[in-house]
Design an enzyme around this catalytic site. Structure first.
Site, PDB file in Angstrom:
ATOM      1  CG  HIS A  26       7.591   0.086   0.607  1.00 29.08           C
ATOM      2  ND1 HIS A  26       6.638   0.978   0.236  1.00 29.08           N
ATOM      3  CD2 HIS A  26       6.943  -0.744   1.206  1.00 29.08           C
ATOM      4  CE1 HIS A  26       5.479   0.792   0.777  1.00 29.08           C
ATOM      5  NE2 HIS A  26       5.627  -0.455   1.101  1.00 29.08           N
ATOM      6  CE  LYS A  50      -3.289  -1.214   1.194  1.00 29.23           C
ATOM      7  NZ  LYS A  50      -2.151  -1.127   1.447  1.00 29.23           N
ATOM      8  NE  ARG A  99       4.019  -0.939   8.488  1.00 26.73           N
ATOM      9  CZ  ARG A  99       2.893  -0.487   7.961  1.00 26.73           C
ATOM     10  NH1 ARG A  99       2.840   0.760   7.702  1.00 26.73           N
ATOM     11  NH2 ARG A  99       1.860  -1.148   8.083  1.00 26.73           N
ATOM     12  CB  SER A 137       1.747   4.176   1.123  1.00 28.56           C
ATOM     13  OG  SER A 137       2.862   3.356   0.990  1.00 28.56           O
TER      14      SER A 137
HETATM   15  N1  COA Z   1       8.351   0.408   6.116  1.00 26.27           N
HETATM   16  C1  COA Z   1       7.490   1.419   6.155  1.00 26.27           C
HETATM   17  N2  COA Z   1       6.185   1.146   5.709  1.00 26.27           N
HETATM   18  C2  COA Z   1       5.810  -0.112   5.166  1.00 26.27           C
HETATM   19  C3  COA Z   1       6.837  -1.014   5.097  1.00 26.27           C
HETATM   20  C4  COA Z   1       8.136  -0.527   5.544  1.00 26.27           C
HETATM   21  N3  COA Z   1       9.072  -1.474   5.580  1.00 26.27           N
HETATM   22  N4  COA Z   1       6.334  -2.156   4.637  1.00 26.27           N
HETATM   23  C5  COA Z   1       5.023  -1.986   4.440  1.00 26.27           C
HETATM   24  N5  COA Z   1       4.758  -0.521   4.833  1.00 26.27           N
HETATM   25  C6  COA Z   1       3.588   0.018   4.542  1.00 26.27           C
HETATM   26  C7  COA Z   1       2.988   0.565   3.243  1.00 26.27           C
HETATM   27  O1  COA Z   1       3.552   2.019   3.048  1.00 26.27           O
HETATM   28  C8  COA Z   1       1.423   0.267   3.348  1.00 26.27           C
HETATM   29  O2  COA Z   1       0.679   1.506   3.843  1.00 26.27           O
HETATM   30  P1  COA Z   1      -0.649   1.773   3.488  1.00 26.27           P
HETATM   31  O3  COA Z   1      -1.410   0.559   3.718  1.00 26.27           O
HETATM   32  O4  COA Z   1      -0.810   2.846   4.554  1.00 26.27           O
HETATM   33  O5  COA Z   1      -0.782   2.051   2.086  1.00 26.27           O
HETATM   34  C9  COA Z   1       1.497  -0.941   4.316  1.00 26.27           C
HETATM   35  O6  COA Z   1       2.557  -0.937   4.919  1.00 26.27           O
HETATM   36  C10 COA Z   1       1.446  -2.139   3.316  1.00 26.27           C
HETATM   37  O7  COA Z   1       1.680  -2.013   2.023  1.00 26.27           O
HETATM   38  P2  COA Z   1       2.354  -2.801   1.243  1.00 26.27           P
HETATM   39  O8  COA Z   1       3.546  -3.362   1.783  1.00 26.27           O
HETATM   40  O9  COA Z   1       2.719  -2.327  -0.063  1.00 26.27           O
HETATM   41  O10 COA Z   1       1.540  -4.252   0.992  1.00 26.27           O
HETATM   42  P3  COA Z   1       0.012  -4.263   0.833  1.00 26.27           P
HETATM   43  O11 COA Z   1      -0.382  -5.003   2.412  1.00 26.27           O
HETATM   44  O12 COA Z   1      -0.572  -3.223   0.152  1.00 26.27           O
HETATM   45  O13 COA Z   1       0.320  -5.570   0.014  1.00 26.27           O
HETATM   46  C11 COA Z   1       0.063  -8.004  -0.848  1.00 26.27           C
HETATM   47  C12 COA Z   1      -0.365  -6.641   0.265  1.00 26.27           C
HETATM   48  C13 COA Z   1       0.058  -7.446  -2.284  1.00 26.27           C
HETATM   49  C14 COA Z   1       1.366  -8.603  -0.587  1.00 26.27           C
HETATM   50  C15 COA Z   1      -1.086  -8.651  -0.504  1.00 26.27           C
HETATM   51  O14 COA Z   1      -2.527  -8.198  -0.756  1.00 26.27           O
HETATM   52  C16 COA Z   1      -1.306 -10.004  -1.738  1.00 26.27           C
HETATM   53  O15 COA Z   1      -0.488 -10.671  -1.690  1.00 26.27           O
HETATM   54  N6  COA Z   1      -2.328  -9.592  -2.575  1.00 26.27           N
HETATM   55  C17 COA Z   1      -2.587 -10.746  -3.620  1.00 26.27           C
HETATM   56  C18 COA Z   1      -3.533 -11.443  -3.309  1.00 26.27           C
HETATM   57  C19 COA Z   1      -2.901 -12.592  -2.358  1.00 26.27           C
HETATM   58  O16 COA Z   1      -2.223 -13.273  -2.687  1.00 26.27           O
HETATM   59  N7  COA Z   1      -3.484 -12.490  -1.069  1.00 26.27           N
HETATM   60  C20 COA Z   1      -3.135 -13.355  -0.007  1.00 26.27           C
HETATM   61  C21 COA Z   1      -3.879 -14.633   0.081  1.00 26.27           C
HETATM   62  S1  COA Z   1      -4.175 -14.483   1.688  1.00 26.27           S
END
Ligand code: COA
Length: 168
Positions: A26, A50, A99, A137
């Site tokens: 991140h 989550k 990724r 994560s």
């Molecule tokens: N390097 C390493 N790991 C990474 C990474 C990177 N560059 N980018 C993401 N990750 C990992 C994270 O560690 C995480 O792992 P986990 O799933 O095991 O916990 C995973 O990839 C994704 O995490 P994160 O980047 O924190 O995003 P998320 O998928 O949890 O969040 C949102 C997604 C918040 C963008 C999305 O759910 C959202 O927009 N929610 C609000 C409601 C909405 O608008 N929905 C969209 C309508 S379709």
């Protein structure tokens, strides 16, 4: 992009996520986005599907500490849809890290849905650096739960808080 009164263009992007906790993957995306935009707002999702290890306030705090050397990064929490948060921030770009090919389908679906809801907001993907491509994560939390050192995966401050939280 915001055009200010004096004609200066201010490029602002939002990087939304759960960040439970923020990993080096991140952080790498945040640093690279901060080079491309005048301001990067890191949006920490409050009501995630989550069940996070860290509370929203703790996730925000970790991000604030680990990005304190990047002047054009702001950390905020948000509820609801990412596109609405992006509008509230006055930004027009969503940053996401990719990724592996497996991330692509989910990210594409999300980007297309967001585009239908908010045609003026674009999603930009940064390819995760190879050394962090395996990181998630979830796996970091699992390693920490077994008492193993996670400093190779997350900044020292996050690793310390994980140890305290998991009593390991
Ligand atoms: N390097 C390493 N790991 C990474 C990474 C990177 N560059 N980018 C993401 N990750 C990992 C994270 O560690 C995480 O792992 P986990 O799933 O095991 O916990 C995973 O990839 C994704 O995490 P994160 O980047 O924190 O995003 P998320 O998928 O949890 O969040 C949102 C997604 C918040 C963008 C999305 O759910 C959202 O927009 N929610 C609000 C409601 C909405 O608008 N929905 C969209 C309508 S379709």
């Amino acid at each position: 992009m915001i055009i200010e009164e004096n004609g200066i263009i201010h490029r602002k992007a939002v990087y939304p996520g759960t960040f439970d906790p923020c990993t080096y993957g991140h952080l790498d995306i945040i640093r690279r986005a901060a080079k491309q935009f005048d301001t990067v707002v890191v949006g920490v999702l409050r009501n995630s599907a989550k069940t996070p290890l860290f509370s929203t306030e703790e996730r925000v705090n970790i991000l604030k500490v680990v990005t304190e050397d990047i002047p054009n990064v702001e950390i905020r929490s948000f509820d609801g849809l990412s596109v609405n948060f992006v509008k509230e921030c006055g930004a027009q770009v969503i940053i996401r890290g990719l990724r592996a090919i497996t991330d692509f389908e989910y990210e594409l679906q999300m980007a297309q849905t967001n585009r239908v809801m908010a045609p003026d907001i674009d999603t930009m993907f940064l390819i995760t650096r190879l050394e962090y491509a395996y990181l998630s994560s979830t796996t970091v939390r699992e390693v920490a739960a077994y008492g193993e050192d996670v400093e190779k995966f997350v900044p020292q401050y996050a690793a310390k808080l994980m140890k305290e939280k998991l009593h390991v």
